[in-house]
Design a protein around this motif. Structure first.
Motif, PDB file in Angstrom:
ATOM      1  N   ASP A  88       0.850  -1.195   0.000  1.00 54.86           N
ATOM      2  CA  ASP A  88       0.000   0.000   0.000  1.00 54.86           C
ATOM      3  C   ASP A  88       0.880   1.236   0.000  1.00 54.86           C
ATOM      4  O   ASP A  88       2.072   1.161   0.314  1.00 54.86           O
ATOM      5  CB  ASP A  88      -0.921  -0.016   1.227  1.00 54.86           C
ATOM      6  N   VAL A  91       0.108   4.211   5.327  1.00 60.84           N
ATOM      7  CA  VAL A  91      -0.670   3.701   6.457  1.00 60.84           C
ATOM      8  C   VAL A  91      -1.008   4.904   7.331  1.00 60.84           C
ATOM      9  O   VAL A  91      -0.127   5.687   7.691  1.00 60.84           O
ATOM     10  CB  VAL A  91       0.061   2.590   7.247  1.00 60.84           C
ATOM     11  N   THR A 116       4.205  -0.672   3.412  1.00 58.68           N
ATOM     12  CA  THR A 116       3.711   0.629   2.971  1.00 58.68           C
ATOM     13  C   THR A 116       4.899   1.542   2.709  1.00 58.68           C
ATOM     14  O   THR A 116       5.981   1.358   3.264  1.00 58.68           O
ATOM     15  CB  THR A 116       2.787   1.288   4.015  1.00 58.68           C
TER      16      THR A 116
END
Length: 121
Positions: A88, A91, A116
């Motif tokens: 991702d 966060v 992340t």
């Protein structure tokens, strides 16, 4: 390893010219493969269009926003036996990472790690 990109809202993907985390996962896989690491990109998750933009939402609101909206895509299932890493961009509260792990677990996929690029705050 298998990189599973965290999905973006369809409208956010359109603004960014497509699924930016999936593009990042593909670039990371290419770089790792050039160093002899076996990597697959597994776009196994999708986010329903009804999810709101999470900017400004607290943790409980983010969890509620994702509830029932993160779906497993069988076509993107990680290869068997590969350690799975959810990728991702940022966060903030951990709600997206947790929702991704839950959706994958519900499909029988064990997440080994979440990676992340940034941490908000």
């Amino acid at each position: 390893m298998a990189l599973v990109p965290a999905p973006s809202r369809p409208s956010a993907s359109r603004v960014r010219g497509g699924p930016h985390i999936e593009r990042l996962a593909n670039a990371a896989a290419e770089a790792l493969a050039a160093r002899g690491v076996e990597v697959a990109v597994a776009p196994a998750l999708e986010l329903a269009g009804s999810a709101r933009d999470a900017v400004g939402l607290g943790r409980a609101e983010r969890v509620a926003n994702l509830a029932g909206r993160l779906r497993f895509r069988e076509a993107g299932r990680p290869p068997p036996g590969y350690p799975v890493v959810v990728l991702d961009d940022v966060v903030t509260t951990g709600a997206t990472a947790a929702a991704c792990a839950r959706a994958l677990a519900a499909a029988g996929v064990t997440v080994s790690a979440v990676l992340t690029l940034l941490s908000a705050g």
